[in-house]
Design a protein around this motif. Sequence first.
Motif, PDB file in Angstrom:
ATOM      1  N   ARG A  62       2.478  -4.165   7.878  1.00  0.00           N
ATOM      2  CA  ARG A  62       3.920  -4.008   8.089  1.00  0.00           C
ATOM      3  C   ARG A  62       4.353  -2.678   7.488  1.00  0.00           C
ATOM      4  O   ARG A  62       4.260  -2.472   6.306  1.00  0.00           O
ATOM      5  CB  ARG A  62       4.683  -5.174   7.445  1.00  0.00           C
ATOM      6  N   PHE A  63       4.793  -1.760   8.350  1.00  0.00           N
ATOM      7  CA  PHE A  63       5.325  -0.484   7.891  1.00  0.00           C
ATOM      8  C   PHE A  63       6.828  -0.627   7.718  1.00  0.00           C
ATOM      9  O   PHE A  63       7.523  -1.042   8.642  1.00  0.00           O
ATOM     10  CB  PHE A  63       5.035   0.622   8.913  1.00  0.00           C
ATOM     11  N   VAL A  95       2.298   6.974   9.364  1.00  0.00           N
ATOM     12  CA  VAL A  95       3.651   6.869   9.925  1.00  0.00           C
ATOM     13  C   VAL A  95       3.751   7.743  11.176  1.00  0.00           C
ATOM     14  O   VAL A  95       4.260   7.316  12.217  1.00  0.00           O
ATOM     15  CB  VAL A  95       4.714   7.263   8.874  1.00  0.00           C
ATOM     16  N   LYS A  96       3.208   8.950  11.107  1.00  0.00           N
ATOM     17  CA  LYS A  96       3.224   9.854  12.265  1.00  0.00           C
ATOM     18  C   LYS A  96       2.277   9.358  13.358  1.00  0.00           C
ATOM     19  O   LYS A  96       2.625   9.339  14.531  1.00  0.00           O
ATOM     20  CB  LYS A  96       2.831  11.271  11.830  1.00  0.00           C
ATOM     21  N   ASP A 139       4.387   1.017   2.442  1.00  0.00           N
ATOM     22  CA  ASP A 139       5.663   1.634   2.059  1.00  0.00           C
ATOM     23  C   ASP A 139       5.800   2.976   2.768  1.00  0.00           C
ATOM     24  O   ASP A 139       5.125   3.947   2.407  1.00  0.00           O
ATOM     25  CB  ASP A 139       5.683   1.821   0.537  1.00  0.00           C
ATOM     26  N   ILE A 140       6.679   3.029   3.786  1.00  0.00           N
ATOM     27  CA  ILE A 140       6.771   4.262   4.586  1.00  0.00           C
ATOM     28  C   ILE A 140       7.425   5.415   3.838  1.00  0.00           C
ATOM     29  O   ILE A 140       7.388   6.542   4.302  1.00  0.00           O
ATOM     30  CB  ILE A 140       7.523   4.056   5.925  1.00  0.00           C
ATOM     31  N   ASP A 141       8.023   5.145   2.678  1.00  0.00           N
ATOM     32  CA  ASP A 141       8.616   6.241   1.900  1.00  0.00           C
ATOM     33  C   ASP A 141       7.570   6.958   1.049  1.00  0.00           C
ATOM     34  O   ASP A 141       7.839   8.001   0.474  1.00  0.00           O
ATOM     35  CB  ASP A 141       9.744   5.722   1.006  1.00  0.00           C
ATOM     36  N   SER A 142       6.385   6.381   0.967  1.00  0.00           N
ATOM     37  CA  SER A 142       5.319   7.014   0.197  1.00  0.00           C
ATOM     38  C   SER A 142       4.824   8.240   0.949  1.00  0.00           C
ATOM     39  O   SER A 142       4.451   8.162   2.117  1.00  0.00           O
ATOM     40  CB  SER A 142       4.173   6.022  -0.010  1.00  0.00           C
ATOM     41  N   GLU A 143       4.839   9.373   0.262  1.00  0.00           N
ATOM     42  CA  GLU A 143       4.443  10.646   0.861  1.00  0.00           C
ATOM     43  C   GLU A 143       2.996  10.558   1.371  1.00  0.00           C
ATOM     44  O   GLU A 143       2.642  11.134   2.391  1.00  0.00           O
ATOM     45  CB  GLU A 143       4.556  11.749  -0.205  1.00  0.00           C
ATOM     46  N   ASP A 144       2.171   9.788   0.678  1.00  0.00           N
ATOM     47  CA  ASP A 144       0.742   9.759   0.957  1.00  0.00           C
ATOM     48  C   ASP A 144       0.385   8.999   2.232  1.00  0.00           C
ATOM     49  O   ASP A 144      -0.730   9.139   2.736  1.00  0.00           O
ATOM     50  CB  ASP A 144       0.001   9.166  -0.259  1.00  0.00           C
ATOM     51  N   LEU A 185       0.846  -1.198   0.000  1.00  0.00           N
ATOM     52  CA  LEU A 185       0.000   0.000   0.000  1.00  0.00           C
ATOM     53  C   LEU A 185       0.878   1.243   0.000  1.00  0.00           C
ATOM     54  O   LEU A 185       1.811   1.342   0.798  1.00  0.00           O
ATOM     55  CB  LEU A 185      -0.904  -0.010   1.241  1.00  0.00           C
ATOM     56  N   THR A 186       0.567   2.164  -0.900  1.00  0.00           N
ATOM     57  CA  THR A 186       1.371   3.384  -0.995  1.00  0.00           C
ATOM     58  C   THR A 186       0.522   4.641  -0.847  1.00  0.00           C
ATOM     59  O   THR A 186       1.044   5.745  -0.881  1.00  0.00           O
ATOM     60  CB  THR A 186       2.114   3.446  -2.344  1.00  0.00           C
ATOM     61  N   LYS A 187      -0.783   4.474  -0.684  1.00  0.00           N
ATOM     62  CA  LYS A 187      -1.680   5.635  -0.593  1.00  0.00           C
ATOM     63  C   LYS A 187      -2.517   5.551   0.676  1.00  0.00           C
ATOM     64  O   LYS A 187      -2.943   4.475   1.088  1.00  0.00           O
ATOM     65  CB  LYS A 187      -2.611   5.677  -1.803  1.00  0.00           C
ATOM     66  N   LYS A 188      -2.774   6.718   1.269  1.00  0.00           N
ATOM     67  CA  LYS A 188      -3.595   6.778   2.479  1.00  0.00           C
ATOM     68  C   LYS A 188      -4.952   6.126   2.233  1.00  0.00           C
ATOM     69  O   LYS A 188      -5.445   5.371   3.077  1.00  0.00           O
ATOM     70  CB  LYS A 188      -3.765   8.230   2.935  1.00  0.00           C
ATOM     71  N   CYS A 189      -5.560   6.368   1.064  1.00  0.00           N
ATOM     72  CA  CYS A 189      -6.895   5.806   0.796  1.00  0.00           C
ATOM     73  C   CYS A 189      -6.848   4.276   0.749  1.00  0.00           C
ATOM     74  O   CYS A 189      -7.815   3.613   1.144  1.00  0.00           O
ATOM     75  CB  CYS A 189      -7.488   6.375  -0.494  1.00  0.00           C
TER      76      CYS A 189
END
Length: 153
Positions: A31-32, A74-75, A64-69, A10-14
């Motif tokens: 898994r982050f 992550v926070k 994917d924690i590198d995904s900006e979305d 998963l790379t998007k918040k949605c």
Amino acid sequence: MSGNQMLPTLTKKCEVDSIIRDTIDKVLVLRFGRSSDAVCLQLDDLLYKSAREVSKFATIALVDIDSEDVQVYVKYFDITLIPSTVFFFNAQHMKMDSGSADHTKWVGSFHRKQDVIDVIEMIFRGAMKGKLIVTCPLPPERIPKFQLLYRDV
């Protein structure tokens, strides 16, 4: 074969929102981490190998924690060490007491496939009894030890 070839990433918040919302009556294992990290790859492999055995009561996905979305997650889960694994049941965040100060996530990998299965099963059983926190079923020597790091916010 490495685990991340078969587990959804998963790379998007949605995408994260919808898998949390849509996984009903099963444990959701998120898994982050990042697929370039050696410990993440080790964990992904164990998760992949466990996926079929836990498929009746769990769904596993990689974030994917590198995904900006997905930074909001992550926070929110304070992912400062990777890999970090977060558990849900019916959109409810499940916590596990594994002897550390942080009950919100599992930090690090597991020693073996059976450990993954035992933890997911314990969370499922606890959730079925209405518990929001379970006690880690693994012996202390198989629980990764980390000094909890606090980043300046």
